[in-house]
Design a protein around this motif. Sequence first.
Motif, mmCIF file in Angstrom:
data_model
loop_
_atom_site.group_PDB
_atom_site.id
_atom_site.type_symbol
_atom_site.label_atom_id
_atom_site.label_comp_id
_atom_site.label_asym_id
_atom_site.label_seq_id
_atom_site.Cartn_x
_atom_site.Cartn_y
_atom_site.Cartn_z
ATOM 1 N N ASN A 1 2.412 57.469 -49.889
ATOM 2 C CA ASN A 1 1.113 57.647 -49.788
ATOM 3 C C ASN A 1 0.188 57.323 -50.998
ATOM 4 O O ASN A 1 -0.898 58.051 -51.377
ATOM 5 N N LEU A 2 0.600 56.305 -51.657
ATOM 6 C CA LEU A 2 -0.177 55.853 -52.762
ATOM 7 C C LEU A 2 -1.058 54.812 -52.314
ATOM 8 O O LEU A 2 -1.053 54.083 -51.392
ATOM 9 N N VAL A 3 -2.317 54.545 -53.070
ATOM 10 C CA VAL A 3 -3.353 53.776 -52.877
ATOM 11 C C VAL A 3 -3.314 52.233 -53.499
ATOM 12 O O VAL A 3 -2.895 52.311 -54.587
ATOM 13 N N GLN A 4 -3.362 51.391 -52.737
ATOM 14 C CA GLN A 4 -3.395 49.902 -53.217
ATOM 15 C C GLN A 4 -4.379 49.849 -53.650
ATOM 16 O O GLN A 4 -5.492 49.393 -52.944
ATOM 17 N N CYS A 5 -4.549 49.212 -54.997
ATOM 18 C CA CYS A 5 -5.876 48.577 -55.584
ATOM 19 C C CYS A 5 -5.594 47.377 -56.080
ATOM 20 O O CYS A 5 -4.526 47.072 -56.863
ATOM 21 N N ALA A 6 -6.540 46.532 -56.206
ATOM 22 C CA ALA A 6 -6.185 45.053 -56.513
ATOM 23 C C ALA A 6 -7.440 44.646 -57.366
ATOM 24 O O ALA A 6 -8.548 45.280 -57.244
ATOM 25 N N ASP A 7 -7.218 43.515 -57.775
ATOM 26 C CA ASP A 7 -8.159 42.781 -58.478
ATOM 27 C C ASP A 7 -9.436 42.449 -57.427
ATOM 28 O O ASP A 7 -9.094 42.049 -56.369
ATOM 29 N N ASN A 8 -10.600 42.422 -57.851
ATOM 30 C CA ASN A 8 -11.869 42.483 -56.974
ATOM 31 C C ASN A 8 -11.925 40.972 -56.796
ATOM 32 O O ASN A 8 -13.212 40.466 -57.214
ATOM 33 N N VAL A 9 -11.037 40.186 -56.239
ATOM 34 C CA VAL A 9 -11.507 38.755 -56.039
ATOM 35 C C VAL A 9 -10.586 38.470 -54.651
ATOM 36 O O VAL A 9 -9.744 39.020 -54.213
ATOM 37 N N GLN A 10 -11.172 37.371 -53.915
ATOM 38 C CA GLN A 10 -10.434 36.954 -52.660
ATOM 39 C C GLN A 10 -9.301 35.899 -53.193
ATOM 40 O O GLN A 10 -8.437 35.931 -52.326
ATOM 41 N N LYS A 11 -9.432 35.212 -54.154
ATOM 42 C CA LYS A 11 -8.489 34.293 -54.289
ATOM 43 C C LYS A 11 -7.748 34.337 -55.802
ATOM 44 O O LYS A 11 -8.212 34.704 -56.658
ATOM 45 N N ARG A 12 -6.370 34.204 -55.710
ATOM 46 C CA ARG A 12 -5.485 34.316 -56.890
ATOM 47 C C ARG A 12 -5.794 35.671 -57.765
ATOM 48 O O ARG A 12 -6.059 35.820 -58.816
ATOM 49 N N VAL A 13 -5.526 36.684 -56.811
ATOM 50 C CA VAL A 13 -5.629 38.097 -57.208
ATOM 51 C C VAL A 13 -4.808 38.402 -58.345
ATOM 52 O O VAL A 13 -3.243 37.710 -58.460
ATOM 53 N N ASN A 14 -4.844 38.953 -59.371
ATOM 54 C CA ASN A 14 -4.333 39.099 -60.612
ATOM 55 C C ASN A 14 -3.195 40.405 -60.477
ATOM 56 O O ASN A 14 -2.473 40.279 -61.388
ATOM 57 N N PHE A 15 -3.512 41.444 -59.758
ATOM 58 C CA PHE A 15 -2.706 42.634 -59.706
ATOM 59 C C PHE A 15 -3.020 43.335 -58.520
ATOM 60 O O PHE A 15 -3.919 43.398 -57.730
ATOM 61 N N ILE A 16 -1.883 44.045 -58.048
ATOM 62 C CA ILE A 16 -1.861 45.213 -57.332
ATOM 63 C C ILE A 16 -1.189 46.392 -57.847
ATOM 64 O O ILE A 16 -0.123 46.423 -58.313
ATOM 65 N N CYS A 17 -2.249 47.245 -57.860
ATOM 66 C CA CYS A 17 -1.677 48.702 -58.408
ATOM 67 C C CYS A 17 -1.376 49.545 -57.282
ATOM 68 O O CYS A 17 -2.003 49.664 -56.180
ATOM 69 N N ASN A 18 -0.443 50.662 -57.206
ATOM 70 C CA ASN A 18 -0.228 51.495 -56.333
ATOM 71 C C ASN A 18 -0.298 52.705 -56.992
ATOM 72 O O ASN A 18 0.625 53.441 -57.556
ATOM 73 N N CYS A 19 -1.573 53.267 -56.772
ATOM 74 C CA CYS A 19 -2.200 54.408 -57.693
ATOM 75 C C CYS A 19 -1.798 55.834 -56.838
ATOM 76 O O CYS A 19 -2.046 56.011 -55.693
ATOM 77 N N CYS A 20 -1.535 56.743 -57.655
ATOM 78 C CA CYS A 20 -1.587 58.353 -57.375
ATOM 79 C C CYS A 20 -3.008 58.685 -58.053
ATOM 80 O O CYS A 20 -3.798 58.444 -58.960
ATOM 81 N N ARG A 21 -3.178 59.809 -57.250
ATOM 82 C CA ARG A 21 -4.678 60.320 -57.635
ATOM 83 C C ARG A 21 -4.746 61.273 -59.074
ATOM 84 O O ARG A 21 -5.775 61.347 -59.596
ATOM 85 N N CYS A 22 -3.382 61.396 -59.524
ATOM 86 C CA CYS A 22 -3.493 62.485 -60.851
ATOM 87 C C CYS A 22 -3.432 61.687 -61.985
ATOM 88 O O CYS A 22 -3.762 62.000 -63.013
ATOM 89 N N CYS A 23 -2.956 60.127 -61.984
ATOM 90 C CA CYS A 23 -3.085 59.410 -63.338
ATOM 91 C C CYS A 23 -3.700 58.279 -63.113
ATOM 92 O O CYS A 23 -4.389 57.783 -64.240
ATOM 93 N N CYS A 24 -4.321 57.682 -62.069
ATOM 94 C CA CYS A 24 -5.130 56.568 -61.931
ATOM 95 C C CYS A 24 -6.421 56.574 -62.422
ATOM 96 O O CYS A 24 -7.055 57.662 -62.231
ATOM 97 N N GLU A 25 -6.841 55.964 -63.493
ATOM 98 C CA GLU A 25 -8.113 55.906 -64.103
ATOM 99 C C GLU A 25 -9.352 56.024 -63.080
ATOM 100 O O GLU A 25 -10.156 56.907 -63.314
#
Length: 458
Positions: free
Chosen positions: A240-264
């Motif tokens: 149940n982690l949240v997938q957060c990615a680079d805010n672009v359509q092409k050549r995305v630079n990251f996918i983070c799998n975020c928890c509510r307690c640590c993610c900035e």
Amino acid sequence: MPGERPNDGYHRLMRRVNKFPQGAPESELLLRILSILCSEREAALMSQLPLRPFSAARAARIWKVATNDARILLEQLASRSLLLDIERGGRTIYILPPPMAGFFEFSLMRRRPDLDQKELARLFFHYINVEDAFIRDLFAGGETSLGRVLVNEEAVPDEKACLVLDYERASEVIKSASDIAVGLCYCRHKMAQLDRGCGAPLDICMTLNLAAQSLLRRGVARRVDSVEGLDLLQKARDLNLVQCADNVQKRVNFICNCCRCCCEGLIATRRLAISNAMYSTNFVQTTASHRCTGCGTCAAICPVDAITMDTDEGPSPLPDPPPPGAGMSDLQLLPPEGGGREGGGRKARAATDFCLGCGICARVCPAGAVRLEPRARRILTPVNTAHRLVLMAIERGKLQNLIFDNQAYLSHRAMAAILGAILRMPPVKRLMASEQLKSRYLGRLLENVEVDRFSGCD
């Protein structure tokens, strides 16, 4: 002279990085962060580098040294991920990364005995989570966000699946990436250094494409193929982690799998109550009230507290959130308090301005009462990094910093000041901020412009 600004290397670098569209407001904490990451001489050298990608030859001209000497210095900085180095067409280009996503994260993406990472984590925590200026500017400085949330594909009803575009699917982003790297999660590693860590995995966040190339070359992260990348994605969804990615359509630079307690980003959204702080998906949570049993599972697991359990008398107290990284089998359901299909009682309601559309609540609802529905208005995702940078610069009044990039030249500083004054004029601000200009014109203009071509590096 009274009022004269300090001009040592650290102060100059601090002012330089604040010229990025996603800048870093000046602070004594930031100065102390920079003093751990580099020497004053290195800070002075980096403060002269362009904000856009550049070659060793260009750095040599700026520093007034031989090209080979410049390359040696650049390699030393890149070895510690203070710069990114990218191989394109048989040549190396260098990028001075912004603070975030950039050299803040890179400093904690591996364990480094050459850095006092515990002190660094403490400074990061106070600069980002205690002082408001940096995080507020990053997430509320303009409409265009640095990152976006990817919808949990398993939570989208079959009849709505055709509405999810490929660049909105984490699985497609991973399968289409040229390079995939996995390092330590910056957010969770930072919290672990402060004895605030959680149970979610440290080695589950991914860097992709151009950014991954440099981190792999420098040993910051390990290479994985798309099969392992998809396995990590499924593991993150099961937790149940949240997938957060680079805010672009092409050549995305990251996918983070975020928890509510640590993610900035998730912390900032809750703490500062910033609506749409992270670009949400094009879906929003809806609850069928006749099926809702009032158990509170969805409200407990929502990463941004967008869901409340309401009764006719108003919101009810929320249950404690589940442990970070809790899977389906770990969730403790609450007994309905007068709820259920037969009675009134409390029902789940989501604040659509804060709902990420991530779909975690739909996956965990034991009654099947929660669904994802398309938003009334689709959210613009920039075409590529160049498009996103220009949008952010327009909204934050920093476009002149990209156009007149090397302000080591007096003429560039003068022209940047003039353009900045023009862009702050009310009629021009309204034109530059118009949705038509930002979405249609710039999108088409920059559709085929990659970062290194956008840079004009030579």
